[in-house]
Design a protein around this motif. Structure first.
Motif, PDB file in Angstrom:
ATOM      1  N   LYS A   1       0.832  -1.201   0.000  1.00  0.00           N
ATOM      2  CA  LYS A   1       0.000   0.000   0.000  1.00  0.00           C
ATOM      3  C   LYS A   1       0.875   1.264   0.000  1.00  0.00           C
ATOM      4  O   LYS A   1       0.617   2.215  -0.737  1.00  0.00           O
ATOM      5  N   GLU A   2       1.917   1.278   0.810  1.00  0.00           N
ATOM      6  CA  GLU A   2       2.828   2.430   0.859  1.00  0.00           C
ATOM      7  C   GLU A   2       3.602   2.586  -0.445  1.00  0.00           C
ATOM      8  O   GLU A   2       3.789   3.706  -0.934  1.00  0.00           O
ATOM      9  N   VAL A   3       4.057   1.464  -1.018  1.00  0.00           N
ATOM     10  CA  VAL A   3       4.788   1.533  -2.289  1.00  0.00           C
ATOM     11  C   VAL A   3       3.888   2.107  -3.369  1.00  0.00           C
ATOM     12  O   VAL A   3       4.294   2.977  -4.147  1.00  0.00           O
ATOM     13  N   PHE A   4       2.628   1.652  -3.406  1.00  0.00           N
ATOM     14  CA  PHE A   4       1.713   2.160  -4.428  1.00  0.00           C
ATOM     15  C   PHE A   4       1.484   3.653  -4.232  1.00  0.00           C
ATOM     16  O   PHE A   4       1.593   4.429  -5.189  1.00  0.00           O
ATOM     17  N   LYS A   5       1.171   4.054  -3.012  1.00  0.00           N
ATOM     18  CA  LYS A   5       0.848   5.462  -2.739  1.00  0.00           C
ATOM     19  C   LYS A   5       2.067   6.380  -2.909  1.00  0.00           C
ATOM     20  O   LYS A   5       1.966   7.435  -3.530  1.00  0.00           O
ATOM     21  N   ASP A   6       3.198   5.971  -2.375  1.00  0.00           N
ATOM     22  CA  ASP A   6       4.373   6.846  -2.359  1.00  0.00           C
ATOM     23  C   ASP A   6       5.201   6.810  -3.646  1.00  0.00           C
ATOM     24  O   ASP A   6       5.941   7.766  -3.927  1.00  0.00           O
ATOM     25  N   HIS A   7       5.096   5.718  -4.415  1.00  0.00           N
ATOM     26  CA  HIS A   7       5.971   5.579  -5.584  1.00  0.00           C
ATOM     27  C   HIS A   7       5.207   5.363  -6.897  1.00  0.00           C
ATOM     28  O   HIS A   7       5.489   6.034  -7.884  1.00  0.00           O
ATOM     29  N   PHE A   8       4.261   4.421  -6.896  1.00  0.00           N
ATOM     30  CA  PHE A   8       3.549   4.150  -8.147  1.00  0.00           C
ATOM     31  C   PHE A   8       2.630   5.294  -8.551  1.00  0.00           C
ATOM     32  O   PHE A   8       2.591   5.664  -9.721  1.00  0.00           O
ATOM     33  N   LEU A   9       1.859   5.848  -7.613  1.00  0.00           N
ATOM     34  CA  LEU A   9       0.955   6.950  -7.969  1.00  0.00           C
ATOM     35  C   LEU A   9       1.703   8.152  -8.544  1.00  0.00           C
ATOM     36  O   LEU A   9       1.333   8.653  -9.615  1.00  0.00           O
ATOM     37  N   PRO A  10       2.765   8.630  -7.878  1.00  0.00           N
ATOM     38  CA  PRO A  10       3.515   9.744  -8.490  1.00  0.00           C
ATOM     39  C   PRO A  10       4.113   9.379  -9.855  1.00  0.00           C
ATOM     40  O   PRO A  10       4.123  10.202 -10.770  1.00  0.00           O
ATOM     41  N   LEU A  11       4.579   8.142  -9.989  1.00  0.00           N
ATOM     42  CA  LEU A  11       5.135   7.705 -11.268  1.00  0.00           C
ATOM     43  C   LEU A  11       4.061   7.709 -12.354  1.00  0.00           C
ATOM     44  O   LEU A  11       4.295   8.176 -13.471  1.00  0.00           O
ATOM     45  N   LEU A  12       2.870   7.214 -12.028  1.00  0.00           N
ATOM     46  CA  LEU A  12       1.782   7.192 -13.013  1.00  0.00           C
ATOM     47  C   LEU A  12       1.369   8.602 -13.427  1.00  0.00           C
ATOM     48  O   LEU A  12       1.093   8.858 -14.603  1.00  0.00           O
ATOM     49  N   LYS A  13       1.334   9.525 -12.470  1.00  0.00           N
ATOM     50  CA  LYS A  13       1.017  10.921 -12.811  1.00  0.00           C
ATOM     51  C   LYS A  13       2.084  11.503 -13.725  1.00  0.00           C
ATOM     52  O   LYS A  13       1.778  12.194 -14.703  1.00  0.00           O
ATOM     53  N   GLU A  14       3.338  11.212 -13.428  1.00  0.00           N
ATOM     54  CA  GLU A  14       4.449  11.681 -14.262  1.00  0.00           C
ATOM     55  C   GLU A  14       4.369  11.073 -15.661  1.00  0.00           C
ATOM     56  O   GLU A  14       4.595  11.762 -16.666  1.00  0.00           O
ATOM     57  N   LEU A  15       4.030   9.784 -15.745  1.00  0.00           N
ATOM     58  CA  LEU A  15       3.883   9.134 -17.047  1.00  0.00           C
ATOM     59  C   LEU A  15       2.819   9.831 -17.889  1.00  0.00           C
ATOM     60  O   LEU A  15       3.004  10.041 -19.090  1.00  0.00           O
ATOM     61  N   GLY A  16       1.699  10.177 -17.250  1.00  0.00           N
ATOM     62  CA  GLY A  16       0.631  10.878 -17.958  1.00  0.00           C
ATOM     63  C   GLY A  16       1.101  12.202 -18.530  1.00  0.00           C
ATOM     64  O   GLY A  16       0.807  12.543 -19.686  1.00  0.00           O
ATOM     65  N   LEU A  17       1.842  12.946 -17.721  1.00  0.00           N
ATOM     66  CA  LEU A  17       2.362  14.243 -18.187  1.00  0.00           C
ATOM     67  C   LEU A  17       3.381  14.069 -19.308  1.00  0.00           C
ATOM     68  O   LEU A  17       3.357  14.794 -20.303  1.00  0.00           O
ATOM     69  N   LEU A  18       4.277  13.092 -19.154  1.00  0.00           N
ATOM     70  CA  LEU A  18       5.288  12.849 -20.181  1.00  0.00           C
ATOM     71  C   LEU A  18       4.655  12.389 -21.492  1.00  0.00           C
ATOM     72  O   LEU A  18       5.092  12.776 -22.581  1.00  0.00           O
TER      73      LEU A  18
ATOM     74  N   SER B   1     -10.704  11.405  -5.822  1.00  0.00           N
ATOM     75  CA  SER B   1      -9.388  10.768  -5.737  1.00  0.00           C
ATOM     76  C   SER B   1      -9.526   9.325  -5.271  1.00  0.00           C
ATOM     77  O   SER B   1     -10.552   8.940  -4.693  1.00  0.00           O
ATOM     78  N   ILE B   2      -8.484   8.549  -5.509  1.00  0.00           N
ATOM     79  CA  ILE B   2      -8.462   7.164  -5.021  1.00  0.00           C
ATOM     80  C   ILE B   2      -8.513   7.163  -3.500  1.00  0.00           C
ATOM     81  O   ILE B   2      -9.214   6.351  -2.896  1.00  0.00           O
ATOM     82  N   GLU B   3      -7.790   8.076  -2.868  1.00  0.00           N
ATOM     83  CA  GLU B   3      -7.757   8.141  -1.407  1.00  0.00           C
ATOM     84  C   GLU B   3      -9.151   8.372  -0.835  1.00  0.00           C
ATOM     85  O   GLU B   3      -9.541   7.742   0.156  1.00  0.00           O
ATOM     86  N   GLU B   4      -9.905   9.262  -1.453  1.00  0.00           N
ATOM     87  CA  GLU B   4     -11.270   9.546  -1.010  1.00  0.00           C
ATOM     88  C   GLU B   4     -12.144   8.294  -1.133  1.00  0.00           C
ATOM     89  O   GLU B   4     -12.963   7.985  -0.255  1.00  0.00           O
ATOM     90  N   THR B   5     -11.960   7.553  -2.208  1.00  0.00           N
ATOM     91  CA  THR B   5     -12.717   6.317  -2.428  1.00  0.00           C
ATOM     92  C   THR B   5     -12.346   5.275  -1.379  1.00  0.00           C
ATOM     93  O   THR B   5     -13.231   4.623  -0.804  1.00  0.00           O
ATOM     94  N   ILE B   6     -11.066   5.132  -1.100  1.00  0.00           N
ATOM     95  CA  ILE B   6     -10.605   4.153  -0.107  1.00  0.00           C
ATOM     96  C   ILE B   6     -11.197   4.472   1.260  1.00  0.00           C
ATOM     97  O   ILE B   6     -11.611   3.567   1.987  1.00  0.00           O
ATOM     98  N   ASN B   7     -11.284   5.737   1.598  1.00  0.00           N
ATOM     99  CA  ASN B   7     -11.862   6.133   2.886  1.00  0.00           C
ATOM    100  C   ASN B   7     -13.336   5.765   3.006  1.00  0.00           C
ATOM    101  O   ASN B   7     -13.850   5.618   4.117  1.00  0.00           O
TER     102      ASN B   7
END
Length: 196
Positions: free
Chosen positions: A23-40, A188-194
Protein backbone atom coordinates in the motif's frame (compact mmCIF):
# COMPACT_ATOMS: atom_id res chain seq x y z
CA UNK A 1 11.33 3.12 -18.56
CA UNK A 2 13.28 4.86 -21.31
CA UNK A 3 15.45 1.76 -21.89
CA UNK A 4 12.66 -0.79 -21.25
CA UNK A 5 14.75 -2.24 -18.42
CA UNK A 6 12.48 -4.43 -16.33
CA UNK A 7 15.39 -5.70 -14.23
CA UNK A 8 15.86 -2.22 -12.72
CA UNK A 9 12.10 -2.05 -12.06
CA UNK A 10 12.08 -5.42 -10.26
CA UNK A 11 15.23 -4.65 -8.25
CA UNK A 12 13.87 -1.26 -7.19
CA UNK A 13 10.50 -2.75 -6.28
CA UNK A 14 12.14 -5.53 -4.22
CA UNK A 15 14.16 -2.93 -2.34
CA UNK A 16 11.08 -0.78 -1.68
CA UNK A 17 8.87 -3.70 -0.60
CA UNK A 18 11.53 -4.83 1.88
CA UNK A 19 11.06 -1.50 3.68
CA UNK A 20 7.37 -0.69 3.09
CA UNK A 21 3.96 -2.29 2.67
CA UNK A 22 2.55 -2.69 -0.83
CA UNK A 23 0.00 0.00 0.00
CA UNK A 24 2.83 2.43 0.86
CA UNK A 25 4.79 1.53 -2.29
CA UNK A 26 1.71 2.16 -4.43
CA UNK A 27 0.85 5.46 -2.74
CA UNK A 28 4.37 6.85 -2.36
CA UNK A 29 5.97 5.58 -5.58
CA UNK A 30 3.55 4.15 -8.15
CA UNK A 31 0.96 6.95 -7.97
CA UNK A 32 3.52 9.74 -8.49
CA UNK A 33 5.14 7.71 -11.27
CA UNK A 34 1.78 7.19 -13.01
CA UNK A 35 1.02 10.92 -12.81
CA UNK A 36 4.45 11.68 -14.26
CA UNK A 37 3.88 9.13 -17.05
CA UNK A 38 0.63 10.88 -17.96
CA UNK A 39 2.36 14.24 -18.19
CA UNK A 40 5.29 12.85 -20.18
CA UNK A 41 2.92 11.08 -22.57
CA UNK A 42 0.77 14.20 -23.08
CA UNK A 43 3.86 16.30 -23.81
CA UNK A 44 5.10 13.56 -26.19
CA UNK A 45 8.31 13.18 -24.19
CA UNK A 46 7.71 9.43 -24.07
CA UNK A 47 5.97 7.12 -26.52
CA UNK A 48 2.92 4.99 -25.79
CA UNK A 49 5.32 2.03 -25.74
CA UNK A 50 7.20 3.51 -22.76
CA UNK A 51 3.96 4.22 -20.92
CA UNK A 52 2.51 0.75 -21.62
CA UNK A 53 5.74 -0.92 -20.54
CA UNK A 54 5.64 0.74 -17.11
CA UNK A 55 1.88 0.41 -16.70
CA UNK A 56 1.97 -3.32 -17.32
CA UNK A 57 4.80 -3.85 -14.83
CA UNK A 58 2.78 -1.96 -12.20
CA UNK A 59 -0.35 -3.95 -13.08
CA UNK A 60 1.56 -7.21 -12.60
CA UNK A 61 2.53 -6.17 -9.07
CA UNK A 62 -1.03 -5.15 -8.22
CA UNK A 63 -2.30 -8.52 -9.47
CA UNK A 64 0.24 -10.48 -7.43
CA UNK A 65 -0.70 -8.73 -4.19
CA UNK A 66 -4.41 -8.89 -5.03
CA UNK A 67 -4.30 -12.65 -5.55
CA UNK A 68 -2.87 -13.11 -2.05
CA UNK A 69 -6.02 -11.46 -0.67
CA UNK A 70 -8.48 -13.12 -3.07
CA UNK A 71 -7.76 -16.58 -1.73
CA UNK A 72 -8.86 -15.51 1.76
CA UNK A 73 -12.49 -15.88 2.78
CA UNK A 74 -14.25 -12.47 3.01
CA UNK A 75 -14.79 -11.27 6.57
CA UNK A 76 -17.48 -8.74 5.60
CA UNK A 77 -20.51 -10.13 3.80
CA UNK A 78 -23.03 -7.26 3.86
CA UNK A 79 -22.22 -6.31 0.23
CA UNK A 80 -20.23 -7.28 -2.83
CA UNK A 81 -18.11 -4.86 -4.87
CA UNK A 82 -18.32 -5.18 -8.66
CA UNK A 83 -15.52 -3.35 -10.46
CA UNK A 84 -15.67 -2.51 -14.17
CA UNK A 85 -14.82 0.08 -16.79
CA UNK A 86 -17.25 1.64 -19.31
CA UNK A 87 -17.35 0.51 -22.93
CA UNK A 88 -14.12 1.47 -24.76
CA UNK A 89 -12.36 2.38 -21.48
CA UNK A 90 -9.07 0.53 -21.09
CA UNK A 91 -7.30 2.42 -18.27
CA UNK A 92 -7.59 -0.03 -15.41
CA UNK A 93 -4.68 0.51 -12.99
CA UNK A 94 -6.77 2.62 -10.61
CA UNK A 95 -9.57 0.07 -10.66
CA UNK A 96 -7.15 -2.81 -10.11
CA UNK A 97 -5.67 -1.03 -7.12
CA UNK A 98 -9.11 -0.30 -5.68
CA UNK A 99 -9.87 -4.01 -5.84
CA UNK A 100 -6.75 -4.63 -3.74
CA UNK A 101 -7.92 -2.07 -1.15
CA UNK A 102 -11.46 -3.48 -1.04
CA UNK A 103 -10.13 -7.01 -0.53
CA UNK A 104 -7.77 -5.69 2.14
CA UNK A 105 -10.85 -4.44 4.03
CA UNK A 106 -12.37 -7.94 3.92
CA UNK A 107 -15.02 -7.65 1.20
CA UNK A 108 -15.76 -9.92 -1.74
CA UNK A 109 -14.99 -8.41 -5.15
CA UNK A 110 -15.95 -9.32 -8.68
CA UNK A 111 -13.55 -7.76 -11.16
CA UNK A 112 -15.00 -7.46 -14.67
CA UNK A 113 -12.40 -5.09 -16.10
CA UNK A 114 -12.36 -3.24 -19.40
CA UNK A 115 -15.20 -2.21 -21.70
CA UNK A 116 -18.19 -3.60 -19.77
CA UNK A 117 -21.70 -2.68 -21.03
CA UNK A 118 -24.22 -1.60 -18.38
CA UNK A 119 -26.57 -4.39 -19.49
CA UNK A 120 -23.95 -6.97 -18.50
CA UNK A 121 -23.60 -5.36 -15.08
CA UNK A 122 -27.36 -5.61 -14.66
CA UNK A 123 -27.06 -9.42 -14.77
CA UNK A 124 -25.21 -9.40 -11.44
CA UNK A 125 -28.24 -7.95 -9.64
CA UNK A 126 -29.85 -11.41 -10.01
CA UNK A 127 -27.04 -13.05 -8.02
CA UNK A 128 -26.32 -10.67 -5.13
CA UNK A 129 -28.56 -8.75 -2.74
CA UNK A 130 -26.41 -5.68 -2.18
CA UNK A 131 -23.82 -4.55 -4.73
CA UNK A 132 -21.55 -1.55 -4.88
CA UNK A 133 -20.73 -0.95 -8.55
CA UNK A 134 -17.33 0.75 -8.88
CA UNK A 135 -16.39 2.43 -12.17
CA UNK A 136 -13.38 4.46 -13.34
CA UNK A 137 -14.03 6.91 -16.18
CA UNK A 138 -10.68 8.08 -17.49
CA UNK A 139 -11.54 8.76 -21.15
CA UNK A 140 -14.98 7.13 -21.53
CA UNK A 141 -17.81 7.92 -21.68
CA UNK A 142 -17.10 11.24 -23.39
CA UNK A 143 -17.86 14.32 -21.28
CA UNK A 144 -20.71 15.22 -23.65
CA UNK A 145 -22.67 12.06 -22.75
CA UNK A 146 -21.36 11.19 -19.28
CA UNK A 147 -24.53 12.42 -17.54
CA UNK A 148 -26.80 10.29 -19.75
CA UNK A 149 -24.51 7.32 -19.10
CA UNK A 150 -24.75 7.77 -15.32
CA UNK A 151 -28.52 8.17 -15.53
CA UNK A 152 -28.72 4.86 -17.40
CA UNK A 153 -26.50 3.21 -14.76
CA UNK A 154 -28.82 4.45 -12.03
CA UNK A 155 -31.93 3.19 -13.84
CA UNK A 156 -30.47 -0.28 -14.46
CA UNK A 157 -28.33 -0.87 -11.36
CA UNK A 158 -29.77 0.97 -8.35
CA UNK A 159 -32.04 -1.86 -7.29
CA UNK A 160 -32.54 -2.84 -3.64
CA UNK A 161 -29.68 -1.29 -1.63
CA UNK A 162 -27.14 -1.10 -4.44
CA UNK A 163 -24.74 1.82 -4.81
CA UNK A 164 -22.72 3.27 -7.68
CA UNK A 165 -19.24 4.69 -7.09
CA UNK A 166 -17.69 6.77 -9.88
CA UNK A 167 -14.27 8.32 -10.33
CA UNK A 168 -11.80 9.45 -12.99
CA UNK A 169 -11.32 12.41 -15.34
CA UNK A 170 -14.74 12.09 -17.01
CA UNK A 171 -16.47 11.88 -13.62
CA UNK A 172 -15.53 15.53 -13.11
CA UNK A 173 -18.17 16.39 -15.72
CA UNK A 174 -21.00 14.69 -13.81
CA UNK A 175 -23.74 17.03 -12.62
CA UNK A 176 -23.80 15.87 -9.02
CA UNK A 177 -26.98 17.73 -8.07
CA UNK A 178 -29.00 15.32 -10.26
CA UNK A 179 -27.61 12.10 -8.76
CA UNK A 180 -29.40 9.58 -6.59
CA UNK A 181 -28.36 9.57 -2.93
CA UNK A 182 -26.87 6.11 -3.62
CA UNK A 183 -24.55 7.36 -6.38
CA UNK A 184 -21.20 8.75 -5.25
CA UNK A 185 -18.57 10.64 -7.24
CA UNK A 186 -15.05 10.65 -5.82
CA UNK A 187 -12.27 13.09 -6.65
CA UNK A 188 -9.39 10.77 -5.74
CA UNK A 189 -8.46 7.16 -5.02
CA UNK A 190 -7.76 8.14 -1.41
CA UNK A 191 -11.27 9.55 -1.01
CA UNK A 192 -12.72 6.32 -2.43
CA UNK A 193 -10.61 4.15 -0.11
CA UNK A 194 -11.86 6.13 2.89
CA UNK A 195 -15.46 5.31 1.89
CA UNK A 196 -14.91 1.52 1.79
Amino acid sequence: MMNFDQEIFFNTFDWLISEKSFKEVFKDHFLPLLKELGLLWQSQTISPANEHFMSHLIQQKILIYTEELQILKPTKTDKVFVLSLPVNEIHQIGLLYLQYEILLKGYKTIYLGESMPIENLEDLTKHFNTITFVTFMTIQPDHSIVNQYVKKMEQKLLLKNNEIWLMGQMAKHIERQHLSERTFVFDSIEETINKI
